[in-house]
Design a protein around this motif. Sequence first.
Motif, PDB file in Angstrom:
ATOM      1  N   ILE A 204       4.936   1.206 -19.179  1.00 13.97           N
ATOM      2  CA  ILE A 204       5.715   2.360 -18.731  1.00 13.97           C
ATOM      3  C   ILE A 204       7.179   1.968 -18.507  1.00 13.97           C
ATOM      4  O   ILE A 204       8.091   2.792 -18.665  1.00 13.97           O
ATOM      5  N   GLU A 205       7.418   0.699 -18.145  1.00 19.64           N
ATOM      6  CA  GLU A 205       8.806   0.237 -18.034  1.00 19.64           C
ATOM      7  C   GLU A 205       9.489   0.263 -19.397  1.00 19.64           C
ATOM      8  O   GLU A 205      10.681   0.586 -19.495  1.00 19.64           O
TER       9      GLU A 205
ATOM     10  N   LEU B 212      11.497   1.095  -9.965  1.00 20.56           N
ATOM     11  CA  LEU B 212      10.515   2.159  -9.769  1.00 20.56           C
ATOM     12  C   LEU B 212      10.826   2.929  -8.502  1.00 20.56           C
ATOM     13  O   LEU B 212      11.091   2.336  -7.454  1.00 20.56           O
TER      14      LEU B 212
ATOM     15  N   VAL C 290       5.461   7.534  -8.024  1.00 22.49           N
ATOM     16  CA  VAL C 290       4.546   8.186  -8.949  1.00 22.49           C
ATOM     17  C   VAL C 290       4.340   9.608  -8.450  1.00 22.49           C
ATOM     18  O   VAL C 290       4.074   9.811  -7.261  1.00 22.49           O
TER      19      VAL C 290
ATOM     20  N   THR D 152       6.035   8.665 -13.686  1.00 21.50           N
ATOM     21  CA  THR D 152       6.569   7.574 -12.886  1.00 21.50           C
ATOM     22  C   THR D 152       8.079   7.689 -12.967  1.00 21.50           C
ATOM     23  O   THR D 152       8.648   7.749 -14.050  1.00 21.50           O
TER      24      THR D 152
ATOM     25  N   LEU E 265       2.946   2.942  -1.678  1.00 24.37           N
ATOM     26  CA  LEU E 265       2.896   2.571  -3.087  1.00 24.37           C
ATOM     27  C   LEU E 265       3.503   1.189  -3.290  1.00 24.37           C
ATOM     28  O   LEU E 265       4.574   0.890  -2.774  1.00 24.37           O
ATOM     29  N   VAL E 266       2.803   0.357  -4.045  1.00 21.88           N
ATOM     30  CA  VAL E 266       3.331  -0.968  -4.368  1.00 21.88           C
ATOM     31  C   VAL E 266       3.950  -0.971  -5.765  1.00 21.88           C
ATOM     32  O   VAL E 266       5.054  -1.444  -5.961  1.00 21.88           O
ATOM     33  N   GLY E 267       3.244  -0.401  -6.733  1.00 26.72           N
ATOM     34  CA  GLY E 267       3.795  -0.395  -8.083  1.00 26.72           C
ATOM     35  C   GLY E 267       2.834   0.214  -9.072  1.00 26.72           C
ATOM     36  O   GLY E 267       1.715   0.606  -8.726  1.00 26.72           O
ATOM     37  N   VAL E 268       3.309   0.296 -10.305  1.00 24.43           N
ATOM     38  CA  VAL E 268       2.502   0.799 -11.411  1.00 24.43           C
ATOM     39  C   VAL E 268       2.306  -0.360 -12.373  1.00 24.43           C
ATOM     40  O   VAL E 268       3.277  -1.039 -12.729  1.00 24.43           O
TER      41      VAL E 268
ATOM     42  N   THR F 202      -2.104   2.402 -10.346  1.00 24.02           N
ATOM     43  CA  THR F 202      -1.081   2.448  -9.317  1.00 24.02           C
ATOM     44  C   THR F 202      -1.652   1.701  -8.123  1.00 24.02           C
ATOM     45  O   THR F 202      -2.740   2.006  -7.655  1.00 24.02           O
TER      46      THR F 202
END
Lengths: 232, 232
Positions: A54-55, A76, A79, A95, B76-79, B95
């Motif tokens: 996704i990045e 980020l 979401v 995201t 949230l930490v990350g995707v 996620t």
Amino acid sequence: MASRPPLLVNLTADLVIFTIRDARLHVLLVERGNEPYRGLPALPGGFLREGESIEQTARRELAEETGLGDDLHLELVGVYSAPGRDPRPVRVITTAFLAIAPDLPWPTAGSDASAAHWTPVDEAVAASLAFDHGEILRDALEQARTSLQHSTIAVEFCAPEFTIGELRDVYEAVWGHPVDRANFHRKVTQAEGFVEKTGEKRPSGAGRPSVLYRAGDATVLEPPMTRPVSTR
Amino acid sequence: MASRPPLLVNLTADLVIFTIRDARLHVLLVERGNEPYRGLPALPGGFLREGESIEQTARRELAEETGLGDDLHLELVGVYSAPGRDPRPVRVITTAFLAIAPDLPWPTAGSDASAAHWTPVDEAVAASLAFDHGEILRDALEQARTSLQHSTIAVEFCAPEFTIGELRDVYEAVWGHPVDRANFHRKVTQAEGFVEKTGEKRPSGAGRPSVLYRAGDATVLEPPMTRPVSTR
DNA sequence: TCAATAGTGTCTGTGAGACACTATATC
DNA sequence: GATATAGTGTCTCACAGACACTATTGA
């Protein structure tokens, strides 16, 4: 119990691209050419493709929209997955990424076909945006303000060589609040790895010419830049 | 150009649930009962369901795993979306959320069927976990350490009534580093809205009994708690 | 010379770090 | 009393905020 099959969804990356023009913080908005929300301003973004993280989606969109290299700062934001945030039958979850672009002469304010506009953030925040992009923008703005405290990303808003005054303009534009000139100068020049002298000077119209700097190695700013209470 | 249809993916929420037992930071791991990575320790998690936001997925899994109410702290930490992070044919993107649980007597260390274990974080970090859960765990740990600086979430590790010493144990466990007793006491009690006295005392075995506190209203800690350099 | 902008000096208040001290309990 | 744990006093240093001052240019 019978296990149901996992829900299939579409994933997008939406971009909150900030820059500074005329000492004001701007965000890149596009006008939607398709349904839903046709004609409304929206954040640029696109769908995840096969073989992509996704990045990478975000970087690809960023390059398409700005025409700039893919070495820009990306972080980020969050979401966004509320049911019903996108009216289409297949759920679309996004995201959001924050990107920072230097204040450069822009080809057409984005090389992409659709009408892309640099919009002052206060106008963009007040406007009605497609989807939940208003919420995303507000979250990204708050995150940018916080990031300026703890990191050296402010230099990403600047050209490769910049003056301390220009860097201060970044803080003032993002925070929307004046910053003491003297204390800022000391803080930035004494913080290890924030900026380094190029050895050059640049005449500033009238007045003493300012010394030029380039970005240093550091990414975190410790101790952080303190943010005026009124901006929190 | 012909527009290809958007890629369909599965979305999951994975949980990094921290607690403190015996003055050490622990994380909840489950043993995977199915392929892929069958038998390996993994973070608890599950698929997004219809009509649910991903935060709701995370809260549902959290309740299932811990048996605790859904008022726990979640961030949230990350995707995590690298192609190939999950070997199954349909892409699975996750996620990651960080959750904090108080140190309570646990029914069976998680009411879920699959073997759930509270594992000391240093062991978990050193172990080989399923998927990219090792990376997720490291990111979540770093985020928890940072959150302790800037917020009052440390109280979430504690029972409703706690002593300053217990709160200090939280910081020491998460940071893995001693914190000065005297300075910590002043910082916490003088920070507005961090903790408030209950009026009760609790005998502490031998020695002067400690005053009991409950969590205050504040969520952000300003100025932040400074974190020992060696933990960064 | 003046106006304009860049950069420095300096004082004050807040708060972190270090650590000695006092308070209150059990044995 | 001794010992153990909780809590306070106090000194020093770093640094943010305020703001007066000096420096270097163009008009």
